[in-house]
Write a protein that holds these residues in place. Structure first.
Motif, PDB file in Angstrom:
ATOM      1  N   ILE A 206       0.835  -1.205   0.000  1.00 52.88           N
ATOM      2  CA  ILE A 206       0.000   0.000   0.000  1.00 52.88           C
ATOM      3  C   ILE A 206       0.874   1.262   0.000  1.00 52.88           C
ATOM      4  N   LYS A 207       0.582   2.147  -0.943  1.00 59.22           N
ATOM      5  CA  LYS A 207       1.308   3.411  -1.045  1.00 59.22           C
ATOM      6  C   LYS A 207       0.456   4.595  -0.577  1.00 59.22           C
ATOM      7  N   SER A 208      -0.844   4.471  -0.717  1.00 59.02           N
ATOM      8  CA  SER A 208      -1.735   5.561  -0.343  1.00 59.02           C
ATOM      9  C   SER A 208      -2.905   5.004   0.457  1.00 59.02           C
ATOM     10  N   LEU A 209      -3.141   5.595   1.636  1.00 56.80           N
ATOM     11  CA  LEU A 209      -4.214   5.136   2.512  1.00 56.80           C
ATOM     12  C   LEU A 209      -5.021   6.329   2.993  1.00 56.80           C
ATOM     13  N   ARG A 210      -6.346   6.240   2.831  1.00 58.04           N
ATOM     14  CA  ARG A 210      -7.245   7.291   3.324  1.00 58.04           C
ATOM     15  C   ARG A 210      -8.276   6.636   4.232  1.00 58.04           C
ATOM     16  N   ILE A 211      -8.417   7.170   5.440  1.00 50.23           N
ATOM     17  CA  ILE A 211      -9.336   6.598   6.420  1.00 50.23           C
ATOM     18  C   ILE A 211     -10.257   7.694   6.930  1.00 50.23           C
ATOM     19  N   ASN A 212     -11.553   7.459   6.857  1.00 47.84           N
ATOM     20  CA  ASN A 212     -12.544   8.358   7.436  1.00 47.84           C
ATOM     21  C   ASN A 212     -13.344   7.587   8.473  1.00 47.84           C
ATOM     22  N   PHE A 213     -13.425   8.130   9.678  1.00 50.02           N
ATOM     23  CA  PHE A 213     -14.228   7.516  10.732  1.00 50.02           C
ATOM     24  C   PHE A 213     -15.589   8.195  10.766  1.00 50.02           C
ATOM     25  N   HIS A 214     -16.625   7.376  10.769  1.00 52.79           N
ATOM     26  CA  HIS A 214     -17.985   7.890  10.773  1.00 52.79           C
ATOM     27  C   HIS A 214     -18.705   7.374  12.005  1.00 52.79           C
ATOM     28  N   TYR A 215     -19.344   8.277  12.728  1.00 51.78           N
ATOM     29  CA  TYR A 215     -20.089   7.883  13.917  1.00 51.78           C
ATOM     30  C   TYR A 215     -21.525   7.548  13.557  1.00 51.78           C
ATOM     31  N   ASP A 216     -22.046   6.554  14.224  1.00 49.21           N
ATOM     32  CA  ASP A 216     -23.459   6.221  14.105  1.00 49.21           C
ATOM     33  C   ASP A 216     -24.274   7.319  14.786  1.00 49.21           C
ATOM     34  N   ASP A 217     -25.208   7.903  14.050  1.00 52.63           N
ATOM     35  CA  ASP A 217     -25.994   9.014  14.592  1.00 52.63           C
ATOM     36  C   ASP A 217     -26.872   8.611  15.769  1.00 52.63           C
ATOM     37  N   TYR A 218     -27.089   7.302  15.929  1.00 53.84           N
ATOM     38  CA  TYR A 218     -27.988   6.861  16.979  1.00 53.84           C
ATOM     39  C   TYR A 218     -27.263   6.559  18.287  1.00 53.84           C
ATOM     40  N   ILE A 219     -25.937   6.752  18.309  1.00 53.97           N
ATOM     41  CA  ILE A 219     -25.192   6.499  19.537  1.00 53.97           C
ATOM     42  C   ILE A 219     -25.360   7.669  20.504  1.00 53.97           C
ATOM     43  N   ASP A 220     -25.622   7.376  21.753  1.00 55.80           N
ATOM     44  CA  ASP A 220     -25.694   8.402  22.799  1.00 55.80           C
ATOM     45  C   ASP A 220     -24.279   8.659  23.297  1.00 55.80           C
ATOM     46  N   PHE A 221     -23.718   9.819  22.955  1.00 56.59           N
ATOM     47  CA  PHE A 221     -22.326  10.084  23.307  1.00 56.59           C
ATOM     48  C   PHE A 221     -22.122  10.213  24.810  1.00 56.59           C
ATOM     49  N   GLY A 222     -23.205  10.503  25.545  1.00 55.56           N
ATOM     50  CA  GLY A 222     -23.069  10.561  26.994  1.00 55.56           C
ATOM     51  C   GLY A 222     -22.643   9.222  27.555  1.00 55.56           C
ATOM     52  N   ASP A 223     -23.194   8.144  27.033  1.00 58.36           N
ATOM     53  CA  ASP A 223     -22.798   6.804  27.469  1.00 58.36           C
ATOM     54  C   ASP A 223     -21.499   6.380  26.807  1.00 58.36           C
ATOM     55  N   TYR A 224     -21.309   6.865  25.580  1.00 59.04           N
ATOM     56  CA  TYR A 224     -20.150   6.425  24.800  1.00 59.04           C
ATOM     57  C   TYR A 224     -18.838   6.938  25.380  1.00 59.04           C
ATOM     58  N   ILE A 225     -18.853   8.146  25.900  1.00 64.07           N
ATOM     59  CA  ILE A 225     -17.636   8.764  26.407  1.00 64.07           C
ATOM     60  C   ILE A 225     -17.079   7.996  27.598  1.00 64.07           C
ATOM     61  N   ASP A 226     -17.946   7.362  28.362  1.00 64.95           N
ATOM     62  CA  ASP A 226     -17.474   6.587  29.510  1.00 64.95           C
ATOM     63  C   ASP A 226     -16.522   5.479  29.086  1.00 64.95           C
ATOM     64  N   ARG A 227     -16.639   5.082  27.832  1.00 63.94           N
ATOM     65  CA  ARG A 227     -15.756   4.023  27.343  1.00 63.94           C
ATOM     66  C   ARG A 227     -14.638   4.591  26.473  1.00 63.94           C
ATOM     67  N   GLY A 228     -14.360   5.889  26.683  1.00 63.69           N
ATOM     68  CA  GLY A 228     -13.394   6.575  25.832  1.00 63.69           C
ATOM     69  C   GLY A 228     -12.027   5.927  25.815  1.00 63.69           C
ATOM     70  N   PHE A 229     -11.552   5.474  26.978  1.00 63.24           N
ATOM     71  CA  PHE A 229     -10.209   4.905  27.010  1.00 63.24           C
ATOM     72  C   PHE A 229     -10.133   3.648  26.154  1.00 63.24           C
ATOM     73  N   PHE A 230     -11.177   2.810  26.239  1.00 64.90           N
ATOM     74  CA  PHE A 230     -11.192   1.586  25.438  1.00 64.90           C
ATOM     75  C   PHE A 230     -11.105   1.907  23.950  1.00 64.90           C
ATOM     76  N   HIS A 231     -11.903   2.871  23.504  1.00 63.99           N
ATOM     77  CA  HIS A 231     -11.916   3.211  22.085  1.00 63.99           C
ATOM     78  C   HIS A 231     -10.641   3.942  21.679  1.00 63.99           C
ATOM     79  N   SER A 232     -10.060   4.722  22.576  1.00 64.34           N
ATOM     80  CA  SER A 232      -8.816   5.409  22.252  1.00 64.34           C
ATOM     81  C   SER A 232      -7.695   4.413  22.038  1.00 64.34           C
TER      82      SER A 232
END
Length: 395
Positions: A206-232
């Motif tokens: 691979i010479k060229s790589l493009r990555i876009n992260f897309h969030y699911d609009d139905y995720i409640d970020f209030g609950d999601y942030i609690d798991r921030g370390f895992f996702h980081s």
């Protein structure tokens, strides 16, 4: 005199039509290949010669206005045994699984080189037939909202594939297996749902790589942030897999600030081969890349998460790539903020071989603020005598 002019114009029109008619079928088919297939088919009414000419066009390009029954009929009447491009753009909801599989099988059986399938679905994702993953002629494969299978153990043999674009790809666990069957892959684009993402990328070509992260609009970020370390940690591990890349475009503009805060300090991957970087992220990740990409020559940076507290200061000692490698920098939509002046001054002062810095700013910026900003930047000391700074207004 008016009669003479009218006769002259009619002669020119006739001459133009005659010239087109004199062209061989191969040239006319090449011209038709640049049209959407529905427009190409429409030329069949021009004359008897044009009636079936469209059926020898090597490119089949269907847009969202084409119904499934029309696609079936076009493929039934198409004459060529080899096609270059097969494309469906924003396919409609009336397409069945059976029809989609039949269309892909049609393309593969005719040794397709470029396959682009964009299905505009929400929820249901149409699958692809197994033959797609063993197509020996495929050079460019682009799938949007389309499932690839077999999942883990099935055969994958794409010996000619150089370009692979997977947008809203759901089968993250299959990615290593898929890439293992692409021995000459050079260009990879991924549009991922990061909320559910846990995957590995490993490819020596691979010479060229493009990555876009897309969030699911139905995720409640209030609950999601609690798991921030895992996702980081998942993000860090994901970036670790890119260490051999030469060209990287990474967009983290929709990234959770809390996750970014946890992930970026831990990012220590060394990118020895990275030559060109296009980054949309927090300043902290920019400094991490500059510290760990000693051969970086071209940098495009667009800042997001501007309001994060505790923003990292420019690194000391100055990274090696800034001192001896970096020759082109593009900074996107600068607003004239204090911290922006800080990193622009830092880059101009320390980039010893820099040839050009291009700074874009919004045309809607207050005129007086814009003038003051440009004047201030123009006075910054430059470490490279050859460096030229260009300012460009953008909408």
């Amino acid at each position: 005199m008016e009669v003479a002019k009218h006769y002259s114009r009619r002669r020119r029109r006739n001459f133009s039509i005659d010239r087109l008619s004199d062209l061989p079928d191969s040239i006319l088919c090449h011209i038709l290949s640049f049209l959407l297939t529905r427009n190409s088919v429409a030329t069949s009414i021009l004359s008897r010669r044009w009636r079936y000419l469209w059926s020898f066009v090597p490119n089949l390009d269907f847009d969202f206005e084409v119904e499934s029954t029309t696609i079936d009929r076009v493929l039934l009447l198409h004459k060529l045994q080899k096609i270059d491009t097969f494309r469906i753009t924003e396919g409609g909801y009336d397409y069945s699984v059976r029809q989609i599989e039949a269309w892909i099988r049609f393309a593969v059986e005719r040794n397709v080189k470029n396959l682009d399938l964009h299905f505009d679905y929400e929820g249901w994702v149409p699958p692809s037939p197994k033959c797609l993953l063993t197509c020996k002629t495929l050079v460019d494969l682009r799938l949007t909202n389309c499932t690839l299978f077999p999942v883990i153990t099935g055969a994958v043999c794409l010996p000619s594939l150089k370009i692979l674009h997977l947008q809203f790809y759901h089968e993250y666990e299959t990615l290593p297996h898929l890439l293992s069957g692409c021995p000459v892959l050079e260009n990879l684009l991924l549009q991922l749902y990061f909320n559910y993402c846990s995957c590995r990328i490993s490819s020596p070509t691979i010479k060229s790589l493009r990555i876009n992260f897309h969030y699911d609009d139905y995720i409640d970020f209030g609950d999601y942030i609690d798991r921030g370390f895992f996702h980081s940690r998942s993000l860090v591990e994901f970036i670790d897999r890119l260490h051999n890349i030469q060209f990287l475009k990474l967009d983290l503009s929709h990234y959770s600030e809390e996750i970014a805060h946890a992930a970026f300090p831990a990012q220590t991957t060394t990118f020895h081969n990275l030559i060109e970087l296009e980054l949309t992220a927090d300043c902290r990740l920019l400094w991490k890349f500059l510290e760990n990409a000693e051969n970086l020559e071209i940098l495009t940076f667009s800042e997001c998460c501007e309001e994060i507290q505790g923003r990292a200061k420019p690194p000391l000692p100055v990274p090696r790539c800034i001192l001896s490698r970096l020759r082109m920098i593009k900074l996107v939509k600068i607003k004239g903020k204090k911290h922006e002046f800080g990193y622009i001054r830092y880059l101009l002062r320390n980039a010893k071989v820099l040839k050009r810095m291009k700074i874009t700013y919004s045309e809607y910026l207050d005129s007086q603020k814009m003038i003051n900003m440009l004047k201030k930047i123009s006075l910054f000391r430059r470490g490279s005598r050859a460096c030229k700074v260009a300012f460009v207004g953008v909408r």
